[in-house]
Design a protein around this motif. Structure first.
Motif, PDB file in Angstrom:
ATOM      1  N   GLU A  61       1.537   8.286   1.916  1.00 48.95           N
ATOM      2  CA  GLU A  61       1.991   9.388   1.061  1.00 48.95           C
ATOM      3  C   GLU A  61       3.685   9.945   2.490  1.00 48.95           C
ATOM      4  O   GLU A  61       3.731   9.926   3.403  1.00 48.95           O
ATOM      5  CB  GLU A  61       1.407  10.577   1.954  1.00 48.95           C
ATOM      6  N   SER A  81      -4.493  14.651  -4.566  1.00 49.68           N
ATOM      7  CA  SER A  81      -5.380  14.468  -5.115  1.00 49.68           C
ATOM      8  C   SER A  81      -4.991  12.787  -6.119  1.00 49.68           C
ATOM      9  O   SER A  81      -3.601  13.031  -6.510  1.00 49.68           O
ATOM     10  CB  SER A  81      -6.438  15.060  -6.303  1.00 49.68           C
ATOM     11  N   GLY A  82      -5.641  12.262  -6.133  1.00 45.88           N
ATOM     12  CA  GLY A  82      -5.518  10.885  -6.708  1.00 45.88           C
ATOM     13  C   GLY A  82      -5.097   9.352  -5.972  1.00 45.88           C
ATOM     14  O   GLY A  82      -5.765   9.482  -5.089  1.00 45.88           O
ATOM     15  N   ASN A  83      -4.829   8.262  -6.979  1.00 44.09           N
ATOM     16  CA  ASN A  83      -4.958   7.377  -6.590  1.00 44.09           C
ATOM     17  C   ASN A  83      -3.240   5.826  -6.777  1.00 44.09           C
ATOM     18  O   ASN A  83      -3.619   7.140  -7.721  1.00 44.09           O
ATOM     19  CB  ASN A  83      -6.305   6.337  -5.576  1.00 44.09           C
ATOM     20  N   VAL A  84      -3.109   5.497  -5.853  1.00 44.14           N
ATOM     21  CA  VAL A  84      -2.546   3.981  -6.172  1.00 44.14           C
ATOM     22  C   VAL A  84      -2.875   2.888  -6.438  1.00 44.14           C
ATOM     23  O   VAL A  84      -3.207   2.121  -5.653  1.00 44.14           O
ATOM     24  CB  VAL A  84      -1.582   4.666  -5.194  1.00 44.14           C
ATOM     25  N   ASN A  85      -3.611   2.124  -7.543  1.00 43.89           N
ATOM     26  CA  ASN A  85      -3.682   0.813  -7.721  1.00 43.89           C
ATOM     27  C   ASN A  85      -2.151   0.176  -7.439  1.00 43.89           C
ATOM     28  O   ASN A  85      -1.344  -0.127  -8.507  1.00 43.89           O
ATOM     29  CB  ASN A  85      -4.002   0.790  -9.186  1.00 43.89           C
ATOM     30  N   SER A 118       0.664  -0.868   0.124  1.00 43.01           N
ATOM     31  CA  SER A 118      -0.287   0.003   0.099  1.00 43.01           C
ATOM     32  C   SER A 118       0.925   1.335   0.343  1.00 43.01           C
ATOM     33  O   SER A 118       1.725   1.270   0.796  1.00 43.01           O
ATOM     34  CB  SER A 118      -1.469   0.119   1.326  1.00 43.01           C
ATOM     35  N   TYR A 119       0.362   2.337  -0.678  1.00 41.37           N
ATOM     36  CA  TYR A 119       1.056   3.405  -0.704  1.00 41.37           C
ATOM     37  C   TYR A 119       0.966   4.420   0.367  1.00 41.37           C
ATOM     38  O   TYR A 119      -0.461   4.535   0.968  1.00 41.37           O
ATOM     39  CB  TYR A 119       0.639   4.497  -1.866  1.00 41.37           C
TER      40      TYR A 119
END
Length: 180
Positions: free
Chosen positions: A155, A175-179, A152-153
């Motif tokens: 920050e 904003s944004g997400n990491v898959n 999992s990412y």
């Protein structure tokens, strides 16, 4: 420093021209302000004739004010201009920086300098109230960040700095997400 230029003289007795017999003595120091004499003497048959011309050495050159930094100066809105410096030099009096009078106005600063001969110089520094620079976002760990597949990412952090407003990190929207 100007060389004295003799404007001319003449001597006559009756119709006889005696100009060539006049002795001229110049007591002028052209490197120093003041009043000096040029003496004209003529001796005829044991009798001495004398005339004196007064010559005044003056300084008519204005001093020079040099502003350090930028002109116009860009200042953040709501902030005060921080003096960048200045110098004042005169051809006769030398360094007069300490005699410069500084007058602060709303959109400019007026610098005035007067030398001992009464020659006056003025210069203005324009003050422009603007926020010309965009804020800068610094990413902790750099622009490229690697994670393992399936991890999992989290920050790593960031900081936002603005030249006028200082630390504005609290205003950053993420904003944004990491898959992963």
């Amino acid at each position: 420093n100007e060389t004295y230029q003799e404007p001319g003289y003449s001597a006559k007795k009756g119709f006889q021209d005696l100009t060539k017999d006049v002795k001229v003595e110049n007591y002028i120091d052209n490197k120093k302000i003041g009043t000096y004499q040029v003496v004209y003497e003529l001796n005829i048959h044991g009798k001495r004739y004398r005339k004196v011309r007064k010559v005044t050495v003056v300084d008519q050159t204005k001093p020079v004010i040099t502003l350090k930094g930028s002109n116009p100066a860009i200042v953040c809105p709501g902030k005060e201009y921080q003096e960048e410096g200045y110098t004042g030099l005169d051809n006769y009096d030398g360094d007069l920086t300490k005699q410069i009078k500084v007058q602060n106005e709303k959109n400019f600063i007026l610098y005035t300098l007067k030398d001992q001969s009464g020659n006056v110089s003025e210069i203005k520094r324009e003050i422009q109230y603007q926020d010309k620079d965009a804020p800068v976002i610094h990413l902790t760990g750099g622009n490229a960040y690697f994670i393992y597949l399936g991890e999992s990412y989290k920050e790593p952090g960031y900081q936002a700095i603005d030249s006028c407003d200082g630390d504005i990190t609290k205003n950053v929207k993420v904003s944004g997400n990491v898959n992963s």
